[in-house]
Write a protein that holds these residues in place. Structure first.
Motif, PDB file in Angstrom:
ATOM      1  N   SER A   1      -6.786 -11.087  -3.313  1.00 35.19           N
ATOM      2  CA  SER A   1      -5.655 -11.960  -3.666  1.00 35.19           C
ATOM      3  C   SER A   1      -5.440 -12.948  -2.526  1.00 35.19           C
ATOM      4  CB  SER A   1      -4.398 -11.128  -3.907  1.00 35.19           C
ATOM      5  OG  SER A   1      -4.609 -10.188  -4.942  1.00 35.19           O
ATOM      6  N   PRO A   2      -6.042 -14.129  -2.572  1.00 37.42           N
ATOM      7  CA  PRO A   2      -6.040 -15.044  -1.428  1.00 37.42           C
ATOM      8  C   PRO A   2      -4.672 -15.576  -1.036  1.00 37.42           C
ATOM      9  CG  PRO A   2      -6.993 -16.098  -3.361  1.00 37.42           C
ATOM     10  CD  PRO A   2      -6.849 -14.650  -3.701  1.00 37.42           C
ATOM     11  N   ASP A   3      -3.665 -15.440  -1.898  1.00 38.66           N
ATOM     12  CA  ASP A   3      -2.346 -15.974  -1.553  1.00 38.66           C
ATOM     13  C   ASP A   3      -1.506 -14.992  -0.737  1.00 38.66           C
ATOM     14  OD1 ASP A   3      -2.796 -18.382  -2.847  1.00 38.66           O
ATOM     15  OD2 ASP A   3      -2.092 -17.602  -4.772  1.00 38.66           O
ATOM     16  N   VAL A   4      -1.927 -13.743  -0.614  1.00 37.81           N
ATOM     17  CA  VAL A   4      -1.137 -12.738   0.099  1.00 37.81           C
ATOM     18  C   VAL A   4      -0.977 -13.128   1.566  1.00 37.81           C
ATOM     19  CG1 VAL A   4      -1.111 -10.350   0.936  1.00 37.81           C
ATOM     20  CG2 VAL A   4      -1.750 -10.834  -1.437  1.00 37.81           C
ATOM     21  N   THR A   5       0.264 -13.099   2.049  1.00 39.87           N
ATOM     22  CA  THR A   5       0.510 -13.376   3.475  1.00 39.87           C
ATOM     23  C   THR A   5       1.182 -12.208   4.186  1.00 39.87           C
ATOM     24  OG1 THR A   5       2.712 -14.342   3.106  1.00 39.87           O
ATOM     25  CG2 THR A   5       0.796 -15.827   2.964  1.00 39.87           C
ATOM     26  N   ALA A   6       1.662 -11.187   3.440  1.00 34.74           N
ATOM     27  CA  ALA A   6       2.349 -10.056   4.067  1.00 34.74           C
ATOM     28  C   ALA A   6       2.024  -8.772   3.315  1.00 34.74           C
ATOM     29  CB  ALA A   6       3.856 -10.286   4.088  1.00 34.74           C
TER      30      ALA A   6
ATOM     31  N   ALA B   1      -7.966   0.138   0.615  1.00 33.16           N
ATOM     32  CA  ALA B   1      -6.997  -0.699  -0.108  1.00 33.16           C
ATOM     33  C   ALA B   1      -7.105  -2.156   0.298  1.00 33.16           C
ATOM     34  CB  ALA B   1      -5.576  -0.197   0.145  1.00 33.16           C
ATOM     35  N   ALA B   2      -7.617  -2.421   1.487  1.00 32.98           N
ATOM     36  CA  ALA B   2      -7.707  -3.804   1.966  1.00 32.98           C
ATOM     37  C   ALA B   2      -8.581  -4.670   1.072  1.00 32.98           C
ATOM     38  CB  ALA B   2      -8.228  -3.829   3.403  1.00 32.98           C
ATOM     39  N   SER B   3      -9.529  -4.067   0.346  1.00 30.09           N
ATOM     40  CA  SER B   3     -10.373  -4.858  -0.549  1.00 30.09           C
ATOM     41  C   SER B   3      -9.539  -5.492  -1.656  1.00 30.09           C
ATOM     42  CB  SER B   3     -11.483  -3.997  -1.153  1.00 30.09           C
ATOM     43  OG  SER B   3     -10.922  -2.943  -1.939  1.00 30.09           O
TER      44      SER B   3
ATOM     45  N   ARG C   1      -7.742  -2.695  10.352  1.00 27.85           N
ATOM     46  CA  ARG C   1      -9.155  -2.602  10.734  1.00 27.85           C
ATOM     47  C   ARG C   1     -10.037  -3.361   9.749  1.00 27.85           C
ATOM     48  NH1 ARG C   1     -12.783  -1.498  14.888  1.00 27.85           N
ATOM     49  NH2 ARG C   1     -14.814  -1.286  13.875  1.00 27.85           N
ATOM     50  N   ALA C   2      -9.783  -3.163   8.450  1.00 32.80           N
ATOM     51  CA  ALA C   2     -10.597  -3.842   7.440  1.00 32.80           C
ATOM     52  C   ALA C   2     -10.404  -5.354   7.501  1.00 32.80           C
ATOM     53  CB  ALA C   2     -10.228  -3.318   6.051  1.00 32.80           C
ATOM     54  N   LEU C   3      -9.162  -5.803   7.683  1.00 38.41           N
ATOM     55  CA  LEU C   3      -8.925  -7.244   7.798  1.00 38.41           C
ATOM     56  C   LEU C   3      -9.664  -7.808   9.007  1.00 38.41           C
ATOM     57  CD1 LEU C   3      -5.097  -7.439   6.956  1.00 38.41           C
ATOM     58  CD2 LEU C   3      -7.033  -7.965   5.454  1.00 38.41           C
ATOM     59  N   HIS C   4      -9.612  -7.093  10.117  1.00 39.33           N
ATOM     60  CA  HIS C   4     -10.294  -7.543  11.329  1.00 39.33           C
ATOM     61  C   HIS C   4     -11.803  -7.662  11.100  1.00 39.33           C
ATOM     62  CE1 HIS C   4     -11.457  -7.830  15.556  1.00 39.33           C
ATOM     63  NE2 HIS C   4     -12.283  -6.809  15.348  1.00 39.33           N
ATOM     64  N   GLU C   5     -12.386  -6.654  10.446  1.00 37.94           N
ATOM     65  CA  GLU C   5     -13.827  -6.672  10.204  1.00 37.94           C
ATOM     66  C   GLU C   5     -14.242  -7.848   9.333  1.00 37.94           C
ATOM     67  OE1 GLU C   5     -15.015  -2.946   8.594  1.00 37.94           O
ATOM     68  OE2 GLU C   5     -14.754  -1.855  10.475  1.00 37.94           O
ATOM     69  N   ASN C   6     -13.308  -8.335   8.519  1.00 34.28           N
ATOM     70  CA  ASN C   6     -13.612  -9.447   7.629  1.00 34.28           C
ATOM     71  C   ASN C   6     -13.096 -10.781   8.166  1.00 34.28           C
ATOM     72  OD1 ASN C   6     -14.875  -8.441   4.889  1.00 34.28           O
ATOM     73  ND2 ASN C   6     -13.386  -6.890   5.520  1.00 34.28           N
ATOM     74  N   GLY C   7     -12.778 -10.823   9.442  1.00 34.83           N
ATOM     75  CA  GLY C   7     -12.403 -12.065  10.084  1.00 34.83           C
ATOM     76  C   GLY C   7     -11.039 -12.598   9.689  1.00 34.83           C
TER      77      GLY C   7
ATOM     78  N   VAL D   1       0.873  -1.175   0.000  1.00 34.24           N
ATOM     79  CA  VAL D   1       0.000   0.000   0.000  1.00 34.24           C
ATOM     80  C   VAL D   1       0.907   1.220   0.000  1.00 34.24           C
ATOM     81  CG1 VAL D   1      -1.858   1.249   1.145  1.00 34.24           C
ATOM     82  CG2 VAL D   1      -1.786  -1.255   1.267  1.00 34.24           C
ATOM     83  N   ALA D   2       0.949   1.928  -1.132  1.00 38.41           N
ATOM     84  CA  ALA D   2       1.850   3.059  -1.314  1.00 38.41           C
ATOM     85  C   ALA D   2       1.184   4.361  -0.899  1.00 38.41           C
ATOM     86  CB  ALA D   2       2.286   3.150  -2.779  1.00 38.41           C
TER      87      ALA D   2
END
Length: 352
Positions: free
Chosen positions: A242-247, A235-237, A261-267, A192-193
């Protein structure tokens, strides 16, 4: 004056500065008039005495006597929280020690209104120089005559030898971030730039792309934010697509907060499923849940360096070597980063 009021404190005088520094008042006057023949030890004693007494010279009187200007302006972006107050404090202290008055201006409004504000600012007759912590587009600076008359330093710019200078220019810590995450087993990344009219954002993005190629990693995309938490949240959307992203490597802490925050809201758990790394080491980073790994810089020193570069430019002096050096940065490792998830575990969004 009522009994409840204490005596009104008066400003220190040049003779008091001289007495504390152990020099004559004529020597202090030579310092204020920028006598280049003075010994460095004497200059240092005078600076310390001025700081201890909070001495502020009568800039208006000095300007009349010497026909020089002593007002410098520090320009901040409209969202000035993205320039940490520690940077501004360092710049202001360096200016005051050198005998300059500092005004702070925030660029607000539409692009046209910001352009008009810059033009009005630079047209000021008493202006000695400008230190900007926001990009100044060339068209806003007017003609060559104006730029020649008013020295300008944009923090995060380059000198004529293409060496990074100013407060936020160097992006090499991004490579260290990538190497650290690579060591934890991560191979699939997202960046995220920040806004790419900022040299700092471009350098961090370029370093990210260099590390991807150099370490043989895979980038699943680069989202462009605007330094705000909201832009990180949005940007989290793209990250979750991309389901393979780990970092995820983020160009500043504010945007990293939005991502988390967005990742948390989406479990999506951080760092169990996705690791997140920020930049700036804001005070909030240590207390976020989970605490955010980030890049720490000596922001006061970097603000001071930016102002000292401007002062050297205004006085026609060569830059001291320390003003061309790269900023000291270190990775602060916290809870938001962990080992890569098992390959069988994809980045999935739970359904209700």
């Amino acid at each position: 004056m009522t009994p409840a009021e204490g005596p009104v404190s008066r400003p220190a005088t040049i003779r008091e500065v001289a007495a504390l520094a152990g020099v004559s008042h004529q020597t202090v006057s030579r310092f204020l008039n920028q006598d280049t023949s003075m010994r460095p030890a004497t200059i240092e004693k005078i600076k310390i005495a001025m700081a201890e007494l909070h001495y502020s010279p009568n800039l208006a009187a000095r300007a009349l006597r010497s026909r020089q200007n002593y007002r410098v302006v520090v320009v901040l972006p409209e969202a000035s929280q993205y320039v940490p107050i520690r940077v501004l404090n360092g710049a202001a202290k360096a200016a005051h020690l050198a005998g300059y008055r500092v005004d702070v201006v925030a660029l607000e409004g539409t692009a046209k209104e910001r352009m008009e504000s810059i033009a009005t600012l630079l047209a000021g007759a008493d202006l000695a120089g400008v230190l900007s912590f926001a990009p100044l587009p060339p068209e806003a600076l007017g003609g060559a005559e104006l730029v020649t008359r008013v020295p300008i330093v944009v923090a995060g710019a380059y000198d004529d030898k293409m060496r990074a200078s100013g407060t936020f220019a160097n992006g090499k810590a991004t490579i260290k971030i990538m190497e650290y995450l690579h060591g934890l087993g991560h191979r699939n990344f997202f960046h995220v730039a920040g806004p790419l009219d900022w040299i700092s954002a471009r350098n961090r993005k370029d370093a990210y792309e260099f590390a991807i190629a150099d370490l043989g990693l895979h980038s699943h995309g680069i989202a462009r934010g605007d330094w705000s938490s909201k832009s990180g949240y949005l940007a989290a959307s793209q990250i979750m697509a991309s389901p393979d992203v780990t970092a995820v490597v983020v160009a500043n802490d504010h945007m990293a907060f939005g991502v988390m925050r967005a990742l948390h809201e989406n479990g999506i758990a951080v760092p169990t499923t996705v690791s997140v790394f920020g930049w700036d080491d804001l005070a909030e980073s240590e207390y976020f849940m989970p605490s955010l790994s980030s890049v720490h810089m000596d922001l006061e020193t970097q603000g001071s360096i930016g102002m000292k570069r401007l002062i050297a430019l205004m006085r026609g002096e060569n830059l001291a070597p320390e003003l061309l050096s790269e900023p000291t940065m270190e990775l602060v490792l916290r809870e938001s980063c962990g080992p890569v998830r098992p390959s069988s575990q994809g980045l999935t969004i739970p359904t209700s």
